[in-house]
Design an enzyme around this catalytic site. Structure first.
Site, PDB file in Angstrom:
ATOM      1  N   HIS A  16      41.570  43.163  28.085  1.00 42.51           N
ATOM      2  CA  HIS A  16      41.583  44.418  28.866  1.00 42.51           C
ATOM      3  C   HIS A  16      41.527  45.616  27.920  1.00 42.51           C
ATOM      4  CE1 HIS A  16      44.079  41.924  31.904  1.00 42.51           C
ATOM      5  NE2 HIS A  16      42.913  42.123  32.468  1.00 42.51           N
ATOM      6  N   LYS A  40      46.623  37.884  44.391  1.00 40.25           N
ATOM      7  CA  LYS A  40      47.305  37.089  43.364  1.00 40.25           C
ATOM      8  C   LYS A  40      48.815  37.328  43.452  1.00 40.25           C
ATOM      9  CE  LYS A  40      43.466  37.561  40.114  1.00 40.25           C
ATOM     10  NZ  LYS A  40      43.016  38.203  38.869  1.00 40.25           N
ATOM     11  N   ARG A  93      33.429  38.581  31.792  1.00 40.35           N
ATOM     12  CA  ARG A  93      33.535  37.535  30.767  1.00 40.35           C
ATOM     13  C   ARG A  93      32.385  36.550  30.985  1.00 40.35           C
ATOM     14  NH1 ARG A  93      39.672  36.779  32.246  1.00 40.35           N
ATOM     15  NH2 ARG A  93      38.664  37.409  34.170  1.00 40.35           N
ATOM     16  N   SER A 131      44.631  36.749  31.721  1.00 40.24           N
ATOM     17  CA  SER A 131      46.064  36.893  32.001  1.00 40.24           C
ATOM     18  C   SER A 131      46.634  35.572  32.502  1.00 40.24           C
ATOM     19  CB  SER A 131      46.302  37.971  33.055  1.00 40.24           C
ATOM     20  OG  SER A 131      45.827  39.210  32.614  1.00 40.24           O
TER      21      SER A 131
HETATM   22  P1  ADP Z   1      41.593  41.386  38.861  1.00 41.70           P
HETATM   23  O1  ADP Z   1      42.712  40.655  39.520  1.00 41.70           O
HETATM   24  O2  ADP Z   1      41.202  42.635  39.558  1.00 41.70           O
HETATM   25  O3  ADP Z   1      40.412  40.544  38.462  1.00 41.70           O
HETATM   26  P2  ADP Z   1      42.389  41.375  36.103  1.00 41.70           P
HETATM   27  O4  ADP Z   1      43.586  42.056  35.532  1.00 41.70           O
HETATM   28  O5  ADP Z   1      42.358  39.890  36.038  1.00 41.70           O
HETATM   29  O6  ADP Z   1      42.288  41.943  37.544  1.00 41.70           O
HETATM   30  O7  ADP Z   1      41.103  41.958  35.403  1.00 41.70           O
HETATM   31  C1  ADP Z   1      40.743  43.306  35.487  1.00 41.70           C
HETATM   32  C2  ADP Z   1      39.352  43.471  34.951  1.00 41.70           C
HETATM   33  O8  ADP Z   1      39.336  43.152  33.565  1.00 41.70           O
HETATM   34  C3  ADP Z   1      38.304  42.563  35.585  1.00 41.70           C
HETATM   35  O9  ADP Z   1      37.075  43.273  35.643  1.00 41.70           O
HETATM   36  C4  ADP Z   1      38.189  41.397  34.627  1.00 41.70           C
HETATM   37  O10 ADP Z   1      36.945  40.764  34.707  1.00 41.70           O
HETATM   38  C5  ADP Z   1      38.370  42.157  33.310  1.00 41.70           C
HETATM   39  N1  ADP Z   1      38.862  41.292  32.235  1.00 41.70           N
HETATM   40  C6  ADP Z   1      39.918  40.459  32.261  1.00 41.70           C
HETATM   41  N2  ADP Z   1      40.062  39.821  31.072  1.00 41.70           N
HETATM   42  C7  ADP Z   1      39.064  40.270  30.272  1.00 41.70           C
HETATM   43  C8  ADP Z   1      38.641  39.979  28.930  1.00 41.70           C
HETATM   44  N3  ADP Z   1      39.253  39.061  28.185  1.00 41.70           N
HETATM   45  N4  ADP Z   1      37.580  40.649  28.446  1.00 41.70           N
HETATM   46  C9  ADP Z   1      36.928  41.543  29.222  1.00 41.70           C
HETATM   47  N5  ADP Z   1      37.239  41.844  30.488  1.00 41.70           N
HETATM   48  C10 ADP Z   1      38.302  41.228  31.018  1.00 41.70           C
END
Ligand code: ADP
Length: 163
Positions: A16, A40, A93, A131
């Protein structure tokens, strides 16, 4: 134009933060929007997730100047309408993210045609970080400091101890 980067951030990872750092170089203002209503089941509360993000952002003054961490409940399109004009930014990703992200971008644009989504590809070093896996690893007492900051790793340890 500013950008809004929404997510659950449960908890914020290096993946992130990598997106946030790169986006802060492009957009004059970036709102990181922590979702309250998520399908979630989160480990951390809304305030804990937002505080961890604020802490990460404050570690880099150049980024902190342009980034604001907020939270929102309800529809993302309503948050964008209230805080825009802005584009929605999402990190991409592997191919696995694509279907879901594409559908969400399409749905949001259908609800409000002013809402455009831009995707930023994850970089090589952090594209495998999620995460979900960080939490699973921490639950099994694994070392997660390659994937999250020391502060987040510490918060994970104490949260899991309390469970
Ligand atoms: P959500 O539940 O909305 O998917 P996340 O916290 O899992 O929220 O992710 C928020 C954003 O960050 C999403 O667009 C996700 O694809 C992106 N994201 C999560 N992990 C990574 C990573 N390792 N590299 C790049 N983008 C990421």
């Amino acid at each position: 134009m500013k950008a809004i980067y929404p997510g659950t951030f449960d908890p914020v990872t290096h993946g992130h933060m990598e997106i946030i750092r790169r986006a802060a170089l492009i957009f004059p203002k970036l709102i990181v929007a922590v979702a309250e209503d998520t399908t979630k089941k989160t480990l951390f509360s809304l305030n804990e997730r937002a505080d961890m993000l604020r802490n990460e952002v404050s570690c880099c003054p150049k980024v902190a100047k342009r980034v604001q961490v907020m939270h929102f409940a309800g529809l993302l399109v309503d948050f964008v309408a209230a805080n825009g004009p802005a584009v929605v930014l999402r990190g991409l990703r592997a191919a696995a993210d694509f279907e879901y992200e594409f559908q969400m971008a399409y749905m949001n644009n259908k609800i409000d045609s002013a809402v455009e989504t831009l995707f930023m590809p994850a970089n090589e070093a952090s594209h495998f970080i999620s995460s979900r896996f960080v939490k699973e690893m921490a639950r099994l007492d694994g070392d997660v400091t390659q994937f999250v900051s020391e502060n987040v790793a510490m918060k994970l340890r104490s949260k899991l101890l309390c469970q």
